[in-house]
Scaffold this motif. Structure first.
Motif, short mmCIF file in Angstrom:
data_model
loop_
_atom_site.label_atom_id
_atom_site.label_comp_id
_atom_site.label_asym_id
_atom_site.label_seq_id
_atom_site.Cartn_x
_atom_site.Cartn_y
_atom_site.Cartn_z
N GLY A 344 1.53 -9.75 62.73
CA GLY A 344 2.79 -9.95 63.47
C GLY A 344 4.08 -9.45 62.99
N ILE A 345 3.85 -8.63 62.01
CA ILE A 345 5.08 -7.83 61.16
C ILE A 345 5.57 -6.70 62.06
N ARG A 354 7.82 3.86 53.73
CA ARG A 354 8.05 3.24 52.39
C ARG A 354 7.05 2.27 51.92
N MET A 355 6.53 1.59 52.92
CA MET A 355 5.57 0.41 52.64
C MET A 355 4.09 1.22 52.05
N GLN A 356 3.90 2.44 52.52
CA GLN A 356 2.76 3.05 52.29
C GLN A 356 2.81 3.51 51.00
N SER A 357 3.86 4.16 50.47
CA SER A 357 4.18 4.35 49.42
C SER A 357 3.93 3.40 48.21
N ARG A 358 4.61 2.39 48.44
CA ARG A 358 4.66 1.25 47.54
C ARG A 358 3.14 0.57 47.36
N GLU A 380 9.91 -8.35 50.25
CA GLU A 380 10.65 -7.86 48.89
C GLU A 380 11.38 -6.58 49.68
N MET A 381 11.06 -5.75 50.34
CA MET A 381 11.59 -4.70 50.88
C MET A 381 12.72 -5.19 52.05
N ALA A 382 12.62 -6.32 52.57
CA ALA A 382 13.68 -6.70 53.25
C ALA A 382 14.89 -7.09 52.54
N GLU A 384 15.40 -6.33 49.28
CA GLU A 384 16.06 -5.08 49.00
C GLU A 384 17.23 -4.28 49.91
N LYS A 385 16.80 -4.24 51.22
CA LYS A 385 17.79 -3.74 51.98
C LYS A 385 18.64 -4.61 52.41
N THR A 386 18.73 -5.81 52.44
CA THR A 386 19.95 -6.65 52.59
C THR A 386 20.90 -6.55 51.31
N GLY A 387 20.15 -6.44 50.20
CA GLY A 387 20.80 -6.31 49.00
C GLY A 387 21.72 -5.05 49.08
N GLU A 388 21.05 -4.09 49.42
CA GLU A 388 21.75 -2.67 49.62
C GLU A 388 22.94 -2.76 50.47
#
Ligand code: KIV
Ligand code: ZN
Length: 392
Positions: A344-345, A354-358, A380-382, A384-388
């Motif tokens: 359900g993501i 990006r997720m595939q590379s990670r 974690e990616m979400a 990072e995005k908010t942080g950015e």
């Protein structure tokens, strides 16, 4: 499933489930779960206890405004202020249900409520009547029913019925009952109430019997089952929605009953609730645990390869578990897409890339990436995005 009588599925993930120690869902998370419960096809969503907090009030109101495919219920004690708050929260609902409760066991009446049995009966009468002047659909629950004096419980149920309640719920509030006893109690109530009263079961899992007791109640004539996704709820939790539903449908030969759930949504719902509540699903949990359809021993694997019916009578794919495509360093975008959808993501194609590379980097030297790990990566990616975007 089966063509027999309907069993109504009353989901209390957002009310009793949210009472799990340590769980606090935001309004947005509750709405997201409610919309998934609607897709799953539950008949009733108990969206909250409006008097208990402003955010419970707001969640009930939001869900009542957005969900149309399931009926929305709100909880209230047998007190006017609770009933008024629940009614206000339910205003946007298409088919609202008001759920009123009061305890009927000696220990609750004496120690907690400080009311005599006659005063409790009077409260039931007055509150159900008050609720019923505003909504057609009123449910009454006799809290701690299984430790109540059975004849008094029948009187309480009759008083609620006479005042307008057509669903009478018999909670095993502290998870005390043995299955046989619980079935007998439902039989006694069935005999004491008119045929159009729907008896409901609500069982807690303190002795690990919540699902067994709920099914014993259904066997004795209950036609509503109160459940929570992944079995979450007060203390040891409530009867698990997925276990009750699969028991009824996988053994339709035994029950000859039907329910309206879309079984293909079971796994996705379980994952969503686990992620939003932060309550992990234990690996060996029936139906939705990571190991529920995995086979380790050589003898079992040999049987499965020869004929899967040797060790599986349930079809994982029909519950939305799908084939378990392994996510590792060699896996492609199809497997990742399949897994994200099952969990359900939601994702964009840039996120997928990006997720595939990670994953490829993470899976170096590892066997496979599990669901929890994948979800963690997504979070974690979400972050990072908010942080950015905040320039952190
Ligand atoms: O367990 C219980 O008694 C309850 C009632 C409020 C229905 O959750
Ligand atoms: Zn409960």
């Amino acid at each position: 499933m089966g063509a027999g009588e309907q069993v109504w599925i009353f989901d209390t993930t957002l009310r009793d489930g949210e009472q799990s120690p340590g769980v606090a869902l935001t309004v947005a998370e509750k709405v997201e779960i409610a919309l998934q419960l609607e897709r799953l096809g539950v008949d009733f969503i108990e969206a909250g206890f409006p008097i208990s907090s402003p955010s419970d009030f707001e969640s009930v109101r939001e869900i009542a405004g957005q969900v149309r495919g399931s009926r929305i219920a709100a909880l209230a004690r047998c007190e006017s202020q609770d009933i008024e708050a629940a009614l206000r929260a339910l205003e946007p609902a298409k088919n609202p249900r008001l759920h009123v409760f009061i305890a009927t066991s000696p220990v609750h009446m004496q120690a907690k409520l400080k009311l005599t049995p006659d005063q409790v009966l009077a409260r039931i009468e007055a509150s159900v009547r008050e609720a019923h002047t505003h909504v057609d659909d009123v449910e009454f629950s006799a809290e701690d029913a299984t430790r109540s004096e059975p004849q008094f419980l029948v009187e309480a149920a009759q008083a609620a019925y006479a005042a307008g309640a057509r669903t009478i719920n018999i909670p095993d509030t502290v998870g005390y009952a043995m299955s046989e006893e619980y079935g007998e109690l439902i039989t006694l109530l069935r005999q004491g109430l008119p045929d159009d009263a729907v008896l409901s079961v609500h069982c807690h899992d303190d002795l690990g019997l919540a699902v067994a007791n709920s099914l014993a109640g259904v066997k004795a004539g209950a036609r509503q089952v109160e459940v929570a996704v992944n079995g979450i709820g007060e203390r040891a939790g409530n009867a698990a929605l997925e276990e009750v539903a699969v028991a009824l449908s996988a053994r339709a030969d035994h029950w000859d009953l039907c329910h309206g759930l879309q079984m293909g949504e079971i796994y996705r719902t379980s994952q969503l609730v686990s992620q939003r509540t932060g309550m992990a699903v234990q690996a060996n949990k029936a139906i939705v645990g990571a190991n529920a359809f995995r086979h380790e021993s050589g003898i079992h694997q040999d049987g499965m390869l020869k004929d899967p019916r040797t060790y599986e009578f349930l079809d994982a794919a029909s519950l939305g578990q799908g084939s378990r495509l392994v996510l590792g360093k060699h896996s492609g975008r199809h497997a990742l897409r399949d897994r994200l959808e099952r969990l359900g993501i939601a994702y964009t194609s840039e996120q997928l890339h990006r997720m595939q590379s990670r994953i490829k980097a993470l899976a170096e030297g590892k066997r496979a990436i599990g669901d929890q790990e994948l979800y963690g990566l997504w979070q974690e990616m979400a972050r990072e995005k908010t942080g950015e975007s905040r320039g952190v």
